[in-house]
Structures are given as structure tokens and as C-alpha cells.
Motif scaffolding. Structure first.
Motif, PDB file in Angstrom:
ATOM      1  N   PRO A  82      42.046  38.469  49.778  1.00 32.84           N
ATOM      2  CA  PRO A  82      43.275  38.869  49.083  1.00 32.84           C
ATOM      3  C   PRO A  82      43.107  39.088  47.587  1.00 32.84           C
ATOM      4  CG  PRO A  82      43.672  36.999  50.544  1.00 32.84           C
ATOM      5  CD  PRO A  82      42.198  37.153  50.443  1.00 32.84           C
ATOM      6  N   ALA A  83      42.056  38.528  46.973  1.00 35.85           N
ATOM      7  CA  ALA A  83      41.875  38.653  45.524  1.00 35.85           C
ATOM      8  C   ALA A  83      40.858  39.720  45.147  1.00 35.85           C
ATOM      9  CB  ALA A  83      41.447  37.310  44.933  1.00 35.85           C
ATOM     10  N   LEU A  84      40.361  40.462  46.116  1.00 38.85           N
ATOM     11  CA  LEU A  84      39.367  41.497  45.828  1.00 38.85           C
ATOM     12  C   LEU A  84      40.035  42.834  45.562  1.00 38.85           C
ATOM     13  CD1 LEU A  84      36.704  40.741  48.622  1.00 38.85           C
ATOM     14  CD2 LEU A  84      36.718  39.931  46.239  1.00 38.85           C
ATOM     15  N   ASN A  85      39.403  43.634  44.745  1.00 38.08           N
ATOM     16  CA  ASN A  85      39.831  45.009  44.496  1.00 38.08           C
ATOM     17  C   ASN A  85      38.777  45.966  45.042  1.00 38.08           C
ATOM     18  OD1 ASN A  85      42.320  44.600  42.957  1.00 38.08           O
ATOM     19  ND2 ASN A  85      40.998  43.664  41.417  1.00 38.08           N
ATOM     20  N   PRO A  86      39.153  47.236  45.305  1.00 38.74           N
ATOM     21  CA  PRO A  86      38.147  48.203  45.755  1.00 38.74           C
ATOM     22  C   PRO A  86      37.043  48.345  44.714  1.00 38.74           C
ATOM     23  CG  PRO A  86      40.377  49.036  46.098  1.00 38.74           C
ATOM     24  CD  PRO A  86      40.510  47.803  45.267  1.00 38.74           C
ATOM     25  N   PRO A  87      35.795  48.611  45.144  1.00 40.88           N
ATOM     26  CA  PRO A  87      35.388  48.875  46.534  1.00 40.88           C
ATOM     27  C   PRO A  87      35.104  47.622  47.348  1.00 40.88           C
ATOM     28  CG  PRO A  87      33.516  49.143  45.085  1.00 40.88           C
ATOM     29  CD  PRO A  87      34.672  48.841  44.182  1.00 40.88           C
ATOM     30  N   ASP A  88      34.983  46.446  46.710  1.00 33.77           N
ATOM     31  CA  ASP A  88      34.664  45.231  47.466  1.00 33.77           C
ATOM     32  C   ASP A  88      35.704  44.960  48.544  1.00 33.77           C
ATOM     33  OD1 ASP A  88      32.452  44.887  45.868  1.00 33.77           O
ATOM     34  OD2 ASP A  88      33.429  43.460  44.514  1.00 33.77           O
TER      35      ASP A  88
END
Length: 399
Positions: A82-88
Motif C-alpha cells: 500500500p505504500a509503494l508508488n509505480p513502478p515498484d
């Protein structure tokens, strides 16, 4: 206002305070920095736009040592899905591969059986008088469901549930130092538990999600230790996402129906409205009242200037009662057209939403059939939180 939200009165009914906040406009400055967003369309816009980011590891580190964002539990959460942003975020979400139609059908029978057993226990307790629905049913169904799905020992369920209740403090809006300390301790124990689980499943793989994630991550990451850590973060995320908010949904939906006897009576005669009852509960009092995002670039939001890396707190529970979105928003109405942000939106739409809906619908279907005369004994008490609602009890009896 936020101090008042933490009082027993504020927890029992925060919505007059939200209305007071909403009267200041769709976007208002937060006293600790950033902004509070109360308009439904504005919250929906932020959740759907890729111009608004999660407070990821980079952002948290830039807030400086000694802030709540650099607490060990916060750092750990920054590496979960939930705390990741693209691309991860994109490839980690794809690696999860959970709760599609086929897997939900596989779980449907399990959820039904677990629900039936829990309601048997409730029935036995009700024969003796009143019973705590929250403790006997709502707290048990989510952990039993996700525990079964992950293949966890039943003996571990109570401990995992308690650790989850403590861990969630790091995700609260304004956690205290003592709350963060509890979250840090719980996070460390959860890391040890799931790290050992991944080690065991790698040594003896089976037909379970953790074993499948290991196989997937081995194709994504050549370093086995890094692959195992990726699986650990998925398992941690699934547990945290599946327990706290779903338990609150189950108790809140039951509470709202019992507080509105005409709606409850109508549902006992028209069980086809169970899905609508779940959706209206999610609108009327969602498990999560606040969702936070970070501004990717300087921009205007509702006519208010928000700077790059400033945080906005989406007051979704306030937005759900925005009269510009819903007519008579204070009315609990099973016939309302569903429209809520309880599961977030955009690329971060909750992966576990189908499972939460399955558990809630299964419970209500069995509840109205088996206990049509269920009544509320007394108003429940609530944990002193703002972002994550949690009932501490739900005392019921048969009329």
C-alpha cells in the motif's frame, strides 16, 4: 477538533465534527501542516490520479529523524504494497495475484463454514443471556479466514490478531509516542513470525499463497534473500489488511442494522438486499476514516495551492456524507445507490475488497436467517482513534 474526535463522545459519533470541518470548505489547512480534504469529488479525484502519491520510503526519510515517519514500524510499512508508488507498486501488485473470481469461489465455502461455527458459539452464549458479538464473531472471522488461506496454525490466530491491533497505530493520523512504541514492538514480532514462515515454506513448499509467492519472486529476483523479503512484505501486508478493517466492517454493519430496526426487519424479509446493506455500511461509517496522499508536483486542489511533497489527508468518512454527493447523507438507507471510497481508489484500490465483501455478506446472510430477533443491548465503546475505527464491544441479545 481532533482532540474531541478522540473522546468517547467523538468516537461514538464523529460525524457532527466532520460536518463542522466540511463547513470550512472542501480543502482546509491542517494545523500540523498539509491539508484536510472533505469533499467527495475532491477525495475521489486524488485517489484516482497518479499525480498524488503514497508517502513512500523516500518521502518518509526526507521528513527527518525523530519524526513519526522514521519510526521502525513506519519504515517497515513503507515497504509494503500500500505504500509503494509505480513502478515498484505495479510489479509487486502483479506478483500478489490474489482474490480473483476463482480463488474467491474456493474461499466461499470456507467462509460459510467458519461463519456458521462462530454463530453456533454466539447462539450458545445468547441462550445464557447477552453476548459480545464483536469478540465472538467480528474479531474471529477475518483472522480465521486469512489464517486458513495462508495455512497458518490455528493456535497462532489470537496472537496475530492482538499484534495487528497494536501495529496499526503507526498508520494512525497522529499517533502518540507510546502508540508508536507499541507499533514498533508489534512490527518486530510480526517480522520474526513471517520471516520464519517464509523460511519454512521455502524448505517445504505446499499449495498455499506463500509458497506460490516464493515461486513468483524467484523469477523476479535472483538474490534469494531479497526474494524472501519480498514475500515477507506481501504476507505482512495481507495479514494487516485482512484483519483490522474487516473486523470493524463486520461489527459496524451489524451495529447499524440493529440501530435501525426497520432496516433490519426489512433485511430479514428481503435478504437479497444484503450486498446493499454492506455497501451502505461502508458509506455510512467506513472502517478507515482517513487516507493520506502526497502531492507529486505543485498544483491546485479545490482552488487551494498544494506544494510538492505536501501531504493531504482525505477525510473519506466526512466525504461520504457530502450533501453534494448524496441526498440525505445522514440517513442510513439500504436503497441508496452505492458510492463510497472505503476501499480507496485508482491503482491503490484495495486488493482485499472482494474478500471483505464476501465475509460481510456471508455473515449478514446467516445472521438475518438465524437471529431475526437480535437486538442491541447497549451502545458500544470505541478505541480512541481517528483514521482506523475499532469497536471494543458489541453487546447483543435476543428479544
Amino acid at each position: 477538533m481532533f482532540s474531541r474526535l478522540r473522546t468517547a463522545k467523538g468516537q461514538a459519533n464523529p460525524f457532527p465534527l466532520y460536518a463542522e470541518l466540511r463547513s470550512g470548505g472542501g480543502v482546509v489547512a491542517a494545523p500540523w501542516g498539509g491539508h484536510l480534504v472533505t469533499g467527495f469529488d475532491l477525495c475521489d479525484q486524488v485517489l484516482r490520479s497518479r499525480e498524488w502519491l503514497e508517502p513512500d520510503t523516500r518521502w518518509r526519510e526526507e521528513q527527518g529523524d525523530g519524526t513519526r515517519w522514521t519510526a521502525p514500524s513506519s519504515r517497515e510499512m513503507s515497504r509494503t504494497l500500500p505504500a509503494l508508488n509505480p513502478p515498484d507498486h505495479t510489479w509487486v501488485r502483479r506478483s500478489a495475484g490474489m482474490f480473483d473470481r476463482a480463488s474467491l469461489e474456493d474461499l466461499r465455502g470456507t467462509v460459510g463454514r467458519i461463519t456458521g461455527r462462530l454463530l453456533d458459539t454466539l447462539a450458545a452464549r445468547l441462550d445464557e443471556g447477552e453476548a459480545d458479538f464483536n469478540a465472538l464473531v467480528s474479531e474471529e472471522l477475518p483472522v480465521a479466514t486469512i489464517g486458513h488461506w495462508l495455512g497458518l496454525p490455528t493456535a497462532d490466530f489470537a496472537r496475530l490478531r492482538d499484534l495487528t491491533h497494536d501495529q496499526v497505530f503507526t498508520q494512525e493520523l497522529l499517533p502518540s509516542a507510546s502508540q508508536l512504541a507499541k507499533s514498533d514492538a508489534a512490527t518486530a514480532q510480526l517480522r520474526a513470525y513471517f520471516t520464519e514462515l517464509v523460511r519454512e515454506r521455502r524448505a517445504r513448499p505446499g499449495d498455499d499463497p506463500v509458497s506460490r509467492w516464493i515461486a513468483v519472486w524467484d523469477t523476479l529476483e535472483s538474490d534469494q534473500d531479497k526474494a524472501d523479503e519480498g514475500v515477507y512484505f506481501l504476507a505482512l501486508f495481507v495479514l494487516l489488511a485482512a484483519l483490522e478493517t474487516t473486523s470493524t466492517l463486520l461489527s459496524t454493519a451489524t451495529l447499524l442494522l440493529l440501530e435501525h430496526p426497520r432496516q433490519w426487519d426489512w433485511l430479514t424479509v428481503h435478504p437479497d438486499l444484503v450486498p446493499a446493506a454492506v455497501e451502505e455500511s461502508l458509506r455510512y461509517d467506513p472502517p478507515t476514516h482517513v487516507i493520506s496522499r502526497v502531492c507529486a508536483q505543485d498544483r491546485l486542489l479545490g482552488g487551494v495551492e498544494v506544494r510538492k511533497d505536501e501531504m493531504v489527508h482525505l477525510m473519506v468518512a466526512a466525504a461520504h456524507r457530502d450533501p453534494a454527493k448524496h441526498a440525505d447523507p445522514e440517513l442510513f438507507n439500504l436503497h441508496r445507490k452505492p458510492a463510497h471510497l472505503a476501499f480507496s481508489g485508482g491503482i491503490h484500490y484495495c486488493l482485499g475488497a472482494p474478500l471483505a465483501r464476501l465475509e460481510a455478506q456471508t455473515l449478514l446472510h446467516q445472521l438475518v436467517r438465524r437471529f431475526p430477533r437480535l437486538t442491541l443491548v447497549r451502545r458500544p465503546s470505541w478505541a480512541p482513534r481517528v483514521a482506523f475505527r475499532r469497536l471494543l464491544n458489541l453487546d447483543v441479545a435476543l428479544s
